[in-house]
Design a protein around this motif. Sequence first.
Motif, PDB file in Angstrom:
ATOM      1  N   VAL A   1     -36.176  14.491   5.709  1.00 60.43           N
ATOM      2  CA  VAL A   1     -37.716  13.729   6.116  1.00 60.43           C
ATOM      3  C   VAL A   1     -38.437  14.557   5.132  1.00 60.43           C
ATOM      4  O   VAL A   1     -39.453  14.191   4.754  1.00 60.43           O
ATOM      5  CB  VAL A   1     -37.683  13.965   7.736  1.00 60.43           C
ATOM      6  CG1 VAL A   1     -39.171  13.614   7.830  1.00 60.43           C
ATOM      7  CG2 VAL A   1     -36.723  13.093   8.424  1.00 60.43           C
ATOM      8  N   THR A   2     -38.051  15.939   5.281  1.00 65.75           N
ATOM      9  CA  THR A   2     -39.228  16.827   4.498  1.00 65.75           C
ATOM     10  C   THR A   2     -39.209  16.531   2.948  1.00 65.75           C
ATOM     11  O   THR A   2     -40.303  16.370   2.428  1.00 65.75           O
ATOM     12  CB  THR A   2     -38.939  18.340   4.666  1.00 65.75           C
ATOM     13  OG1 THR A   2     -38.751  18.557   6.101  1.00 65.75           O
ATOM     14  CG2 THR A   2     -39.770  19.251   4.193  1.00 65.75           C
ATOM     15  N   THR A   3     -37.907  16.423   2.166  1.00 62.32           N
ATOM     16  CA  THR A   3     -37.912  16.347   0.941  1.00 62.32           C
ATOM     17  C   THR A   3     -37.750  14.866   0.510  1.00 62.32           C
ATOM     18  O   THR A   3     -38.010  14.596  -0.807  1.00 62.32           O
ATOM     19  CB  THR A   3     -36.515  16.945   0.546  1.00 62.32           C
ATOM     20  OG1 THR A   3     -35.603  16.527   1.127  1.00 62.32           O
ATOM     21  CG2 THR A   3     -36.749  18.512   0.917  1.00 62.32           C
ATOM     22  N   PRO A  29     -34.961   6.531   1.727  1.00 60.29           N
ATOM     23  CA  PRO A  29     -36.518   6.678   2.495  1.00 60.29           C
ATOM     24  C   PRO A  29     -36.966   5.284   1.623  1.00 60.29           C
ATOM     25  O   PRO A  29     -36.867   4.928   0.446  1.00 60.29           O
ATOM     26  CB  PRO A  29     -37.075   7.749   1.955  1.00 60.29           C
ATOM     27  CG  PRO A  29     -36.357   8.248   0.789  1.00 60.29           C
ATOM     28  CD  PRO A  29     -34.882   7.864   0.833  1.00 60.29           C
ATOM     29  N   GLN A  30     -38.131   4.829   2.425  1.00 57.82           N
ATOM     30  CA  GLN A  30     -39.045   3.861   1.874  1.00 57.82           C
ATOM     31  C   GLN A  30     -40.424   4.421   1.750  1.00 57.82           C
ATOM     32  O   GLN A  30     -40.760   4.724   3.137  1.00 57.82           O
ATOM     33  CB  GLN A  30     -38.721   2.299   2.555  1.00 57.82           C
ATOM     34  CG  GLN A  30     -37.554   1.700   2.244  1.00 57.82           C
ATOM     35  CD  GLN A  30     -37.474   0.346   3.108  1.00 57.82           C
ATOM     36  OE1 GLN A  30     -38.615   0.108   4.067  1.00 57.82           O
ATOM     37  NE2 GLN A  30     -36.491  -0.402   2.529  1.00 57.82           N
ATOM     38  N   ARG A  31     -41.055   4.143   0.963  1.00 55.38           N
ATOM     39  CA  ARG A  31     -42.473   4.881   0.823  1.00 55.38           C
ATOM     40  C   ARG A  31     -43.661   4.050   0.667  1.00 55.38           C
ATOM     41  O   ARG A  31     -43.358   2.811   0.248  1.00 55.38           O
ATOM     42  CB  ARG A  31     -42.485   5.743  -0.415  1.00 55.38           C
ATOM     43  CG  ARG A  31     -41.429   7.049  -0.371  1.00 55.38           C
ATOM     44  CD  ARG A  31     -41.415   7.759  -1.574  1.00 55.38           C
ATOM     45  NE  ARG A  31     -40.409   8.564  -1.581  1.00 55.38           N
ATOM     46  CZ  ARG A  31     -40.372   9.966  -1.061  1.00 55.38           C
ATOM     47  NH1 ARG A  31     -41.602  10.401  -0.721  1.00 55.38           N
ATOM     48  NH2 ARG A  31     -39.489  10.943  -0.871  1.00 55.38           N
ATOM     49  N   TRP A  40     -36.691   4.493   6.913  1.00 53.65           N
ATOM     50  CA  TRP A  40     -35.436   4.961   6.368  1.00 53.65           C
ATOM     51  C   TRP A  40     -34.408   3.433   6.634  1.00 53.65           C
ATOM     52  O   TRP A  40     -34.494   2.919   7.416  1.00 53.65           O
ATOM     53  CB  TRP A  40     -34.627   6.090   6.847  1.00 53.65           C
ATOM     54  CG  TRP A  40     -35.450   7.372   6.534  1.00 53.65           C
ATOM     55  CD1 TRP A  40     -36.579   7.809   7.326  1.00 53.65           C
ATOM     56  CD2 TRP A  40     -35.037   8.283   5.605  1.00 53.65           C
ATOM     57  NE1 TRP A  40     -36.855   9.108   6.916  1.00 53.65           N
ATOM     58  CE2 TRP A  40     -36.060   9.430   5.690  1.00 53.65           C
ATOM     59  CE3 TRP A  40     -34.037   8.449   4.639  1.00 53.65           C
ATOM     60  CZ2 TRP A  40     -35.958  10.730   4.841  1.00 53.65           C
ATOM     61  CZ3 TRP A  40     -34.007   9.539   3.771  1.00 53.65           C
ATOM     62  CH2 TRP A  40     -34.893  10.309   3.992  1.00 53.65           C
ATOM     63  N   PHE A  41     -33.975   3.291   5.404  1.00 56.05           N
ATOM     64  CA  PHE A  41     -32.733   2.181   5.481  1.00 56.05           C
ATOM     65  C   PHE A  41     -31.529   2.813   5.139  1.00 56.05           C
ATOM     66  O   PHE A  41     -31.281   3.390   4.111  1.00 56.05           O
ATOM     67  CB  PHE A  41     -33.417   1.156   4.355  1.00 56.05           C
ATOM     68  CG  PHE A  41     -32.338  -0.095   4.283  1.00 56.05           C
ATOM     69  CD1 PHE A  41     -32.282  -1.001   5.143  1.00 56.05           C
ATOM     70  CD2 PHE A  41     -31.235  -0.043   3.278  1.00 56.05           C
ATOM     71  CE1 PHE A  41     -31.429  -1.988   5.046  1.00 56.05           C
ATOM     72  CE2 PHE A  41     -30.395  -1.277   3.400  1.00 56.05           C
ATOM     73  CZ  PHE A  41     -30.516  -2.326   4.315  1.00 56.05           C
ATOM     74  N   GLY A  42     -30.660   2.441   6.163  1.00 54.20           N
ATOM     75  CA  GLY A  42     -29.098   2.754   6.035  1.00 54.20           C
ATOM     76  C   GLY A  42     -27.931   2.103   6.611  1.00 54.20           C
ATOM     77  O   GLY A  42     -28.446   1.266   7.262  1.00 54.20           O
TER      78      GLY A  42
END
Length: 481
Positions: A1-3, A29-31, A40-42
């Motif tokens: 989540v941080t990076t 991640p989606q920004r 997030w998509f997984g």
Amino acid sequence: VTTGVPYEVEFRLKTPDGEYAWHLARAVPQRSASGAIVRWFGTNTNIEDQRAHQRQIEALLVEGEAKAAQLVEQNQLLALDAEVGSILTRDESLPRALQTCAEAVVRHIDAAFTRVWTANEAEVLLELQASAGATTHLDGAHGRIPVGHLGIGRIASRRQPHFTNQVADDPEVDDQAWARREGMVAFAGYPIVFGDKLVGVIAVFARHPLSDAQVAALGAVANALAQSLERRQVEERARQRHREAETARAELHSLFTQAPAPICILRGPEHIFTLANPEYMQLVGTRRAIVGLPVREALPELAGQGFYELLDRVYGAGERIVGNDVPAKLDRRGNGHPDDAFLSFVYEPIRDLDDKVTGILVVAFDVTISAETRQSLQRMLAERERLLAVAEAARHQAEVASRAKDDFLATASHELRTPLNAILGWARLLRSGNLEHSHFVRGLETIERNAVAQVQLIEDILDGSRVVTGNLHLEVRPLNM
């Protein structure tokens, strides 16, 4: 989540059936437009099968070197099987084929030497046919081994293979001192058996241990040899039967040609002449060719005489027909004027292996002379019987006539004696001179009357004689009955 680095991890999850399975979780991640992570998509993927496959790959890598060696061995054994098969299908002599197979076994199994024996059923022993490798001679103690003697003979008698990777300690190896001296480690012997028949034995000595696959390959070679040897023996027996059949056929043809009786063979429903010996040609006329022709075309003069119909009956019903003294007309001179003849014949159906009639064997004889002689004799005998009957009738008539004559003579004698007695009696009385006149007259009358009666009797006898001689004269006149 941080990076914002993509997420990936493996872990175990409990599946709906209650079992645990490994899964792979991945997420990206989606920004937003400003670059901030908004979601997030997984996915979660069941990788239990992949992990098992991976474990298999790892195991294969561990066993790779052993597997590679096995593959090399398998290739060698496959090459051995292919080469042996190729050798046994080539058209070459049996000793050469067995020797080449033995050399192939030595080369592909890396054997010290290989030997092949074949069974001699008549003498109940094994004969060495091939030897390749360190030993190539075919003579010596192992050249002819009685079945049941030595290790090879025992393999043959038991019809069971024997294998060991410890030759020096194996009691089935006859010369262990030789085995130690030569450094022999392994021995494999296989009986070559086809069905329940012993065909031979193949044996291998090696200076290294033999694997189960190599021993199995040797068994496959033994099976191939068994089939090939049996096939060769069957072919040899077939060739022998074929030479014998040809010899028998030649002898039969010679006998057929030289047979003193007219013989021919007809084939098919049209009764086509296949063979006809010289005697048969002499019977039907040597000026015409009949072989290859149907009987109706070859012998057209037989039409209407019943022979075609008899042949059809034999072919259709499969029954033998015998004819004796059958009248026939044969155009032997080929001029359209058939000669009268008498034939005796046998029509015998010819059958194939399925008992189906395929032709007719004809054996015929010209019995014209004997038949005519027999008929003439029969006519003579009939005439003789007629003459005997006439003679018997004449004899009977003569006997009747003789009896009638005797009866007639007896009656005539009696009738003649009666008036003579009267005449003789009165003549004696008259001669005495002692009769009265009335008696004298009576006597003369009696003598005259009896004399007239006697004259009439004599005249009747003469009429009978005239009847016999045909000289009787009849005075025909009317008479009031």
